[in-house]
Scaffold this motif. Structure first.
Motif, PDB file in Angstrom:
ATOM      1  N   ASN A 167       0.832  -1.211   0.000  1.00 18.69           N
ATOM      2  CA  ASN A 167       0.000   0.000   0.000  1.00 18.69           C
ATOM      3  C   ASN A 167       0.863   1.255   0.000  1.00 18.69           C
ATOM      4  N   VAL A 168       1.934   1.261   0.783  1.00 21.49           N
ATOM      5  CA  VAL A 168       2.858   2.406   0.820  1.00 21.49           C
ATOM      6  C   VAL A 168       3.505   2.594  -0.549  1.00 21.49           C
ATOM      7  N   ASN A 169       3.971   1.512  -1.153  1.00 22.53           N
ATOM      8  CA  ASN A 169       4.592   1.610  -2.474  1.00 22.53           C
ATOM      9  C   ASN A 169       3.622   2.161  -3.512  1.00 22.53           C
ATOM     10  N   ALA A 170       2.371   1.736  -3.454  1.00 19.49           N
ATOM     11  CA  ALA A 170       1.363   2.248  -4.385  1.00 19.49           C
ATOM     12  C   ALA A 170       1.118   3.735  -4.151  1.00 19.49           C
ATOM     13  N   ALA A 171       1.103   4.149  -2.896  1.00 18.31           N
ATOM     14  CA  ALA A 171       0.901   5.570  -2.586  1.00 18.31           C
ATOM     15  C   ALA A 171       2.073   6.417  -3.081  1.00 18.31           C
ATOM     16  N   LEU A 172       3.289   5.922  -2.941  1.00 17.58           N
ATOM     17  CA  LEU A 172       4.458   6.646  -3.444  1.00 17.58           C
ATOM     18  C   LEU A 172       4.389   6.794  -4.962  1.00 17.58           C
ATOM     19  N   ALA A 173       3.967   5.738  -5.653  1.00 13.33           N
ATOM     20  CA  ALA A 173       3.789   5.818  -7.105  1.00 13.33           C
ATOM     21  C   ALA A 173       2.695   6.823  -7.459  1.00 13.33           C
ATOM     22  N   PHE A 174       1.630   6.866  -6.653  1.00 18.91           N
ATOM     23  CA  PHE A 174       0.549   7.831  -6.868  1.00 18.91           C
ATOM     24  C   PHE A 174       1.077   9.262  -6.741  1.00 18.91           C
ATOM     25  N   PHE A 175       1.913   9.516  -5.729  1.00 15.20           N
ATOM     26  CA  PHE A 175       2.498  10.856  -5.564  1.00 15.20           C
ATOM     27  C   PHE A 175       3.373  11.231  -6.759  1.00 15.20           C
ATOM     28  N   GLN A 176       4.113  10.275  -7.312  1.00 18.35           N
ATOM     29  CA  GLN A 176       4.922  10.551  -8.499  1.00 18.35           C
ATOM     30  C   GLN A 176       4.043  10.952  -9.672  1.00 18.35           C
ATOM     31  N   GLU A 177       2.950  10.217  -9.878  1.00 16.76           N
ATOM     32  CA  GLU A 177       2.022  10.537 -10.960  1.00 16.76           C
ATOM     33  C   GLU A 177       1.365  11.893 -10.736  1.00 16.76           C
ATOM     34  N   LEU A 178       0.963  12.163  -9.508  1.00 20.08           N
ATOM     35  CA  LEU A 178       0.333  13.433  -9.186  1.00 20.08           C
ATOM     36  C   LEU A 178       1.293  14.600  -9.425  1.00 20.08           C
ATOM     37  N   SER A 179       2.551  14.418  -9.079  1.00 18.67           N
ATOM     38  CA  SER A 179       3.569  15.443  -9.337  1.00 18.67           C
ATOM     39  C   SER A 179       3.709  15.701 -10.826  1.00 18.67           C
ATOM     40  N   ALA A 180       3.718  14.639 -11.621  1.00 21.89           N
ATOM     41  CA  ALA A 180       3.856  14.786 -13.069  1.00 21.89           C
ATOM     42  C   ALA A 180       2.650  15.503 -13.672  1.00 21.89           C
ATOM     43  N   VAL A 181       1.458  15.170 -13.206  1.00 24.93           N
ATOM     44  CA  VAL A 181       0.238  15.803 -13.726  1.00 24.93           C
ATOM     45  C   VAL A 181       0.199  17.286 -13.369  1.00 24.93           C
ATOM     46  N   ARG A 182       0.551  17.619 -12.143  1.00 27.16           N
ATOM     47  CA  ARG A 182       0.507  19.009 -11.682  1.00 27.16           C
ATOM     48  C   ARG A 182       1.710  19.824 -12.130  1.00 27.16           C
ATOM     49  N   GLY A 183       2.777  19.147 -12.492  1.00 24.96           N
ATOM     50  CA  GLY A 183       3.986  19.849 -12.897  1.00 24.96           C
ATOM     51  C   GLY A 183       4.737  20.473 -11.740  1.00 24.96           C
ATOM     52  N   GLU A 184       4.547  19.951 -10.554  1.00 25.71           N
ATOM     53  CA  GLU A 184       5.260  20.425  -9.371  1.00 25.71           C
ATOM     54  C   GLU A 184       5.489  19.259  -8.426  1.00 25.71           C
ATOM     55  N   ASN A 185       6.643  19.275  -7.785  1.00 19.46           N
ATOM     56  CA  ASN A 185       7.005  18.192  -6.877  1.00 19.46           C
ATOM     57  C   ASN A 185       6.546  18.485  -5.464  1.00 19.46           C
ATOM     58  N   PHE A 186       6.386  17.435  -4.696  1.00 13.96           N
ATOM     59  CA  PHE A 186       6.102  17.574  -3.274  1.00 13.96           C
ATOM     60  C   PHE A 186       7.413  17.869  -2.567  1.00 13.96           C
ATOM     61  N   THR A 187       7.384  18.790  -1.610  1.00 10.16           N
ATOM     62  CA  THR A 187       8.613  19.154  -0.909  1.00 10.16           C
ATOM     63  C   THR A 187       8.925  18.189   0.228  1.00 10.16           C
ATOM     64  N   GLN A 188       7.898  17.645   0.880  1.00  6.28           N
ATOM     65  CA  GLN A 188       8.077  16.692   1.965  1.00  6.28           C
ATOM     66  C   GLN A 188       6.914  15.701   1.970  1.00  6.28           C
ATOM     67  N   LEU A 189       7.202  14.481   2.424  1.00  6.37           N
ATOM     68  CA  LEU A 189       6.179  13.454   2.587  1.00  6.37           C
ATOM     69  C   LEU A 189       6.252  12.886   3.997  1.00  6.37           C
ATOM     70  N   SER A 190       5.107  12.490   4.521  1.00  8.96           N
ATOM     71  CA  SER A 190       5.058  11.806   5.814  1.00  8.96           C
ATOM     72  C   SER A 190       4.215  10.547   5.649  1.00  8.96           C
ATOM     73  N   ILE A 191       4.443   9.582   6.518  1.00  8.43           N
ATOM     74  CA  ILE A 191       3.690   8.328   6.478  1.00  8.43           C
ATOM     75  C   ILE A 191       3.125   8.064   7.871  1.00  8.43           C
ATOM     76  N   TYR A 192       1.837   7.742   7.901  1.00 10.62           N
ATOM     77  CA  TYR A 192       1.167   7.412   9.161  1.00 10.62           C
ATOM     78  C   TYR A 192       0.475   6.069   9.034  1.00 10.62           C
ATOM     79  N   ASP A 193       0.578   5.265  10.070  1.00 12.12           N
ATOM     80  CA  ASP A 193      -0.217   4.058  10.145  1.00 12.12           C
ATOM     81  C   ASP A 193      -1.649   4.490  10.441  1.00 12.12           C
ATOM     82  N   SER A 194      -2.592   3.652  10.111  1.00  9.30           N
ATOM     83  CA  SER A 194      -3.999   4.041  10.219  1.00  9.30           C
ATOM     84  C   SER A 194      -4.450   4.390  11.625  1.00  9.30           C
TER      85      SER A 194
END
Length: 155
Positions: free
Chosen positions: A110-137
């Protein structure tokens, strides 16, 4: 345990005297869950993560990806309904994305899929995320979590 209290006190003292956070921030948070076990805590965790942006500059944005393995159809429908209910209460600069990782057999997938989603979202928006955090549910951050992290990185 006493050492952690001492460290936390020193950290809070540091942040009371910290300067303003400088620069535009595009933040991302992953909330990872394995359903159906953690269905009851997800919405509260998403709400807690969303509330970490209140003390940040208004041009800061936060995208939250709720990555899970799907569960049964009725559980997924209930989760989507609960997320829709809290949407009006979320800060204006927070966007929640629900990511059903159908092939997942673990939180790591699930984490790996979310990281791939952030990469795609960055490409679509044309801007990178500056920081990421991960939380367990079932881990809810304190409201100042992003502020403390950003000030520490800035210092």
């Amino acid at each position: 345990v006493i050492t952690s209290f001492s460290y936390t006190a020193k950290l809070r003292k540091l942040h009371r005297s910290s300067p303003e956070i400088i620069g535009e921030r595009r933040l991302g948070s992953i909330v990872v869950a394995y359903l159906p076990n953690e269905l009851t805590v997800l919405v509260d965790t998403v709400r807690a993560v969303a509330n970490t942006v209140h003390e940040l500059p208004s041009d800061t944005t936060l995208d939250i990806v709720l990555a899970h393995n799907g569960g049964r159809k009725d559980q997924r429908v209930a989760l989507l309904e609960d997320l829709r209910k809290i949407e009006p209460d979320l800060p204006f600069n927070v966007c929640v994305h629900e990511l059903d990782v159908l092939s997942s057999r673990s939180k790591a997938e699930n984490v790996n899929a979310a990281l791939a989603f952030f990469q795609e979202l960055s490409a679509v928006r044309g801007e990178n995320f500056t920081q990421l955090s991960i939380y367990d549910s079932d881990h809810q951050p304190i409201p100042q979590a992003w502020r403390y992290a950003l000030e520490t990185m800035q210092d």
